[in-house]
Design an enzyme around this catalytic site. Structure first.
Site: not given
Ligand code: BG6
Length: 491
Positions: A181, A239
């Site tokens: 990101k 994350h």
């Molecule tokens: C993924 C998860 O890694 O990240 C999902 O498995 C989640 O559950 C997603 O919705 C969120 O990603 P972003 O980029 O939309 O914040």
């Protein structure tokens, strides 16, 4: 860092008809085509189990791209040109013989091989072994794998060992798409290119840090996967801990992948283990019940399609992490993430300590700490809240809190901010590993998260309920208020 704009690649995409490939990977590859970043002669082999032919798959992909890409960015001629690079191969991933056909497609004289496994992690080992026995890999092959790498430390070791039997660590690109990101990348620039921040980045100047990754969506048809994982495995183990590492790590000596990853590992190793007696004060686990989302009624987690009514899987986690080192001693990192929260919002707030001696209106003392707000989504950007004097003769020395603001889309005049997968695929093509996760990072993250999960199981406590469309269980507010603080939006 390597920068081979012209590297020609053969990309073998396993799981090409699956959700990730169709929703994220092909649109990202299309955008690379549109930006003229795919070298002439680069090709893609879409591989899946379903009987189809190349013409049918190209047609299907054209329609999917048309839906996934914003109309002002969808150029049919670019899509056509892009799809000319795509061939389709039906393959049973368990059939070693079948893998020999892949060599017929390879252009091993001219193109570097990239293998992307957009499949369940249980398939990684099988695919790797079958590629090896079909002699479809070289020392230079790059292999991209998705999370989750296992569901705990032990299972992650099994997956990493299986991959490690066939590939060296320098060939493995473990994706955590948050690292792709725009704002996350900018964290590195903000911290290490601006001495202003570098000199303030420690327990002498920062009181606490907040990381919120909120989603408005629920489980979206992924109940089977999600219920086995839960929010801590799905979001925190990867994350959120990656974000925490990028905020907390010491300056790397250069921008090489290993320098950055060495510093991140030190943070993971310094995370204080959360013991059973700390659980009540440090961790909140929630599960959503029926409520509203964007003004519409939505079901609770246990009423979602395919749900097991007795599930105690969490859809929300708030926790307080502490880092036992000189830089961060005494600085809590409050982390929260959940599904079916009021909005999609990912942000990091760095709360600086107030000035040592306050001389302004006592009523305004609560304003007296600067905050740095790092917005990952939406409206990627950064904002530094500083205090100035309010304007007007009648205002005397009244203070006003205002932002020094940088909204990336306005400041950089960019047509669009690239999606994380565009950047990550582009980095794989260039062979840069710095945005990918090394084996020891995955394992240290699991070690810390496993402890929390074990505590939950041992306590037998069910998750606390929260109505869809709210900011999680009230206990998460109590957790931070107990320390005399509040979540940023609540101020
Ligand atoms: C993924 C998860 O890694 O990240 C999902 O498995 C989640 O559950 C997603 O919705 C969120 O990603 P972003 O980029 O939309 O914040």
């Amino acid at each position: 860092m390597v920068n081979n704009m012209d590297t020609r690649c053969d990309l073998m995409l396993f799981g090409a008809l699956g959700d990730l490939a169709q929703r994220k990977l092909f649109p990202a590859l299309y955008q690379l085509e549109r930006a003229k970043l795919l070298a002439d002669g680069s090709r893609i082999l879409a591989i899946a189990r379903t009987e189809k032919d190349t013409t049918g798959v190209r047609k299907q992909l054209f329609e999917k791209l048309q839906k996934a890409i914003k109309p002002d960015q969808f150029e049919p001629s670019v899509a056509e040109a892009f799809l000319q690079r795509v061939d389709y191969q039906v393959l049973d991933f368990n059939d070693p013989e079948g893998f020999c056909q892949l060599n017929d497609w390879r252009d091993s004289d001219n193109n570097e091989l990239i293998v992307y496994m957009a499949t369940p992690p249980s398939m990684y080992g099988v695919i790797a072994r079958n590629l090896r026995s079909a002699q479809c890999c070289t020392e230079k092959t790059r292999v991209v794998v998705e999370k989750p790498i296992g569901h705990d430390l032990e299972s992650s070791k099994v997956i990493n060992d299986e991959l490690g039997e066939v590939y060296r660590e320098s060939q493995l690109f473990r994706i955590d798409h948050y690292l792709g990101k725009e704002t996350v990348q900018n964290l590195i620039a903000l911290r290490f290119a601006n001495n202003l921040f570098a000199s303030q980045w420690d327990q002498n100047h920062i009181s606490h840090v907040e990381i919120t990754v909120a989603e408005a969506v629920g489980i979206e048809g992924r109940w089977g996967y999600f219920d086995k994982a839960g929010q801590i495995r799905d979001m925190i183990q990867n994350h959120l801990l990656q974000l925490l590492c990028l905020i907390a790590m010491d300056p790397p000596s250069d921008l090489s992948a290993d320098s950055i990853r060495d510093e991140k590992v030190k943070v993971l190793k310094a995370l204080r283990q959360i013991t059973p007696d700390m659980m009540e004060r440090y961790v909140v686990r929630g599960q959503y019940t029926a409520g509203t989302s964007a003004g519409q009624p939505v079901p609770g987690y246990l009423e979602e399609e395919g749900a097991n009514r007795g599930s105690s899987t969490e859809t929300f986690v708030a926790l307080k992490a502490e880092i036992d080192n000189w830089r961060w001693s005494g600085v809590p990192f409050y982390i929260r993430t959940g599904k079916r929260l009021p909005e999609k919002l990912s942000q990091i707030i760095i709360h600086f300590k107030p000035a040592p001696h306050y001389i302004f209106d006592p009523d305004q003392k609560h304003l007296a700490n600067n905050k740095l707000i790092i917005r990952l989504q939406p409206d990627e950007g950064m904002e530094l809240k500083i205090l100035t004097k309010d304007q007007g003769l009648d205002k005397g020395m009244r203070l006003r809190q205002g932002p020094l603001e940088l909204t990336f889309s306005e400041t950089f005049d960019a047509e669009r901010i690239p999606d994380a997968y565009e950047r990550l695929l582009w980095e794989v093509m260039k062979g840069n590993q710095y945005l990918f996760v090394r084996r020891d990072e995955v394992e240290h993250a699991w070690r810390w998260v496993d402890r929390v999960i074990r505590n939950w199981h041992d306590s037998g406590e069910p998750p606390k309920r929260y109505a869809a469309g709210t900011w999680g269980p009230v206990a998460s507010i109590a957790m931070i208020t107990r320390d005399g603080r509040s979540w940023y939006e609540d101020v």
